[in-house]
Motif scaffolding. Structure first.
Motif: not given
Length: 565
Positions: A249-254, A443-448, A512-522
């Protein structure tokens, strides 16, 4: 204190459940009780209150809560830490002392100040706002609690600082304990919005025993790890899902910047430990940033609005006719004039409401005469001379002042973080000596590459994916999470920036910025400018972006058939 300390929260905003403080104190064991009363919009509201009466500017509901709960808190030895002081923590502390005397309760009261930079705004390069408040850390709270305060009221501290201050006092942390502080920041972020951690605003709410939700508790250990729980026999649930939703909720990057430590959200590990018990561990911390964020609110002018109802056939033509007539008839053109047509109508509707659309016209101008009664009256004068079925949703008004929010930044060394102790002794809290220039998240637009997921079916994204969204000034975030590793891999490969823009056409032209939080599956998406100049200024259908994530979940996509309902 080596054992975990139990920190409850009884308020997520100014206006939350009034009885929650008493319920939390009466419902079971606590060491500390926090309350978050402030938001960007709240600071503007309190600023306008202070303009009318300099003795105001704090959350009056907290004082009302203490009328029935102060004695109970003292009897149970629960320390209370709240940011209800708003723009006037000293005034609230004085009112609390008077209340304690009236109730004949011996309560030691301290307050934290120094966040209010409005008198120095121009000097600090922050312009001429009506409010300018730096987000302070938790070590002022710690100092007050260490000195024996029963109640600590603050102005604008970061939401998580309420928990950080309590945990730091309980465990004797110093600025060097970056990982432990980061853990408390994460725990504080989870509980700061009250029942959002126990099932409120939860995507999969049908799986939760909803009703009168309980408020959350963080059991924070000496190493900063925590367990999120709630009192027994209260509504809702504490699950990996409800905690994940609030973490997004209401966060930005990692990196989650706070004045005492920067919490690395991509290091968080969460696990279900039992019924209504979710463990948070592994949180790492970095040095806090050199600058403090400053919440700036400006009065921008007067805003007025006209909403007309369009019913039945030819909705677009009716809207065009009214726009042309109204614009031509205005005695003076406002500085800003915006239109929005909401097609809520449906063909061959069974009720008149279902056959109707809404056309909104919003005017903004520094001059009240331009957007006041003459503006509204122009719409009324067209009542018998415009499209068939003309009607307004409300009578004409005079308009009202509106504000705009913007963030500012100032070196922490220029802010006098001050604590006034129960005995009247005032001390200054020096900023963290570990401050450093922050590392900015990328920001990472996609995962490859994308895997072959086999047969698919058309279904709403939200059948398997949860989301939580909210406002960050003029921007908004959408945190989207999966509930299995396989589903996250698919989400990560599928939900790119381009795909989000395709699914949400309203944001197609925005950054639009995209950030990955894999440990949260998010994944977390930050959409710049979707809320204009903040919640107080914009008239978007959903001005705080609370439903943005649910809109995303409702969009139909190609779901792999292997992901059953």
């Amino acid at each position: 204190m080596s054992d975990p300390v139990r920190i409850g929260n009884a308020s997520g905003f100014y206006g939350d459940r009034l009885t929650a403080v008493h319920e939390m104190l009466d419902g079971g064991h606590l060491d500390y009780l926090t309350g978050d009363y402030l938001a960007e919009l709240t600071m503007l509201i309190l600023g306008r209150d202070r303009l009318k009466d300099p003795s105001r500017g704090y959350a009056k509901t907290f004082l009302k809560q203490m009328e029935t709960s102060l004695g109970l808190a003292i009897d149970k030895n629960v320390k209370i830490v709240v940011n209800a002081g708003g723009l006037n923590p000293h005034g609230l502390a004085v009112a609390l002392r008077e209340l304690a005397d009236t109730l004949r309760v011996d309560a030691q009261i301290a307050f934290v100040s120094g966040d209010d930079l409005q008198p120095r705004a121009a000097e600090l390069g922050l312009g001429t706002p009506i409010t300018a408040n730096a987000y302070l850390g938790g070590f002022g709270i710690k100092a007050a609690l260490d000195r024996g305060a029963d109640i600590v009221v603050t102005g604008r501290v970061t939401d998580a600082s309420l928990t950080v201050g309590a945990a730091a006092s309980a465990h004797g942390w110093g600025y060097k304990d970056l990982d432990a502080i980061a853990g408390a920041i994460v725990a504080g972020h989870v509980i700061e919005c009250g029942p959002q951690a126990t099932g409120g605003n939860y995507s999969f709410f049908t799986e939760i025993p909803m009703g009168r939700l309980g408020f959350p508790i963080a059991e924070v250990a000496a190493d900063g790890s925590s367990v999120i729980t709630k009192h027994e026999n209260t509504g809702g649930a504490v699950t990996v899902g409800t905690v994940t939703a609030q973490l997004l909720y209401e966060i930005q990057g990692p990196r989650y910047y706070n004045p005492d430590s920067t919490a690395l959200l991509d290091t968080i590990e969460i696990a279900q430990l039992g019924d209504d018990r979710v463990g948070i561990s592994g949180v790492r911390g970095e040095a806090p940033p050199t600058d403090l964020k400053v919440s700036l609110n400006h009065l921008a002018g007067i805003r007025n609005e006209v909403d007309v109802v369009l019913t039945g056939l030819d909705i677009e033509a009716k809207a065009d006719l009214f726009k042309a007539q109204f614009t031509a008839a205005l005695p003076t053109s406002p500085a800003e004039l915006t239109w929005e047509l909401s097609r809520l109508d449906r063909p061959d509707a069974e009720t008149e409401e279902q056959a109707s659309a809404l056309l909104k016209c919003v005017a903004r101008d520094p001059n009240p005469a331009v957007v006041g009664r003459p503006f509204s009256a122009t719409a009324v004068e067209l009542a018998l001379a415009s499209y068939p079925g003309f009607t307004l949703t409300a009578p004409p008004g005079n308009g009202a002042p509106y504000g705009v929010f913007e963030p500012g930044y100032v070196d922490a060394g220029l802010v006098e973080h001050r604590v006034t102790q129960p005995d009247g002794v005032s001390i200054v809290i020096e900023p963290s000596p570990l401050r450093a220039e922050p590392t900015r998240d990328v920001s990472v637009p996609d995962s490859g590459p994308v895997d072959d997921w086999g047969p698919t079916r058309r279904a709403p994204l939200g059948e398997i994916i949860g989301a939580r969204s909210g406002d960050k000034g003029g921007s908004a975030n959408i945190g989207a999470w999966a509930r299995t590793d396989e589903q996250f891999t698919w989400l990560d490969q599928t939900l790119t920036v381009d795909r989000v823009k395709e699914l949400l056409p309203e944001v197609a032209d925005l950054t639009v910025h995209r950030y990955r939080l894999p440990k949260l599956r998010a994944l977390n998406f930050v959409i710049e400018g979707v809320l204009g100049r903040g919640v107080a200024e914009n008239v978007r259908f959903d001005p705080q972006a609370k439903g943005l994530g649910e809109w995303l979940r409702s969009r139909v996509v190609d779901l792999p058939e292997r992901f059953s309902r």
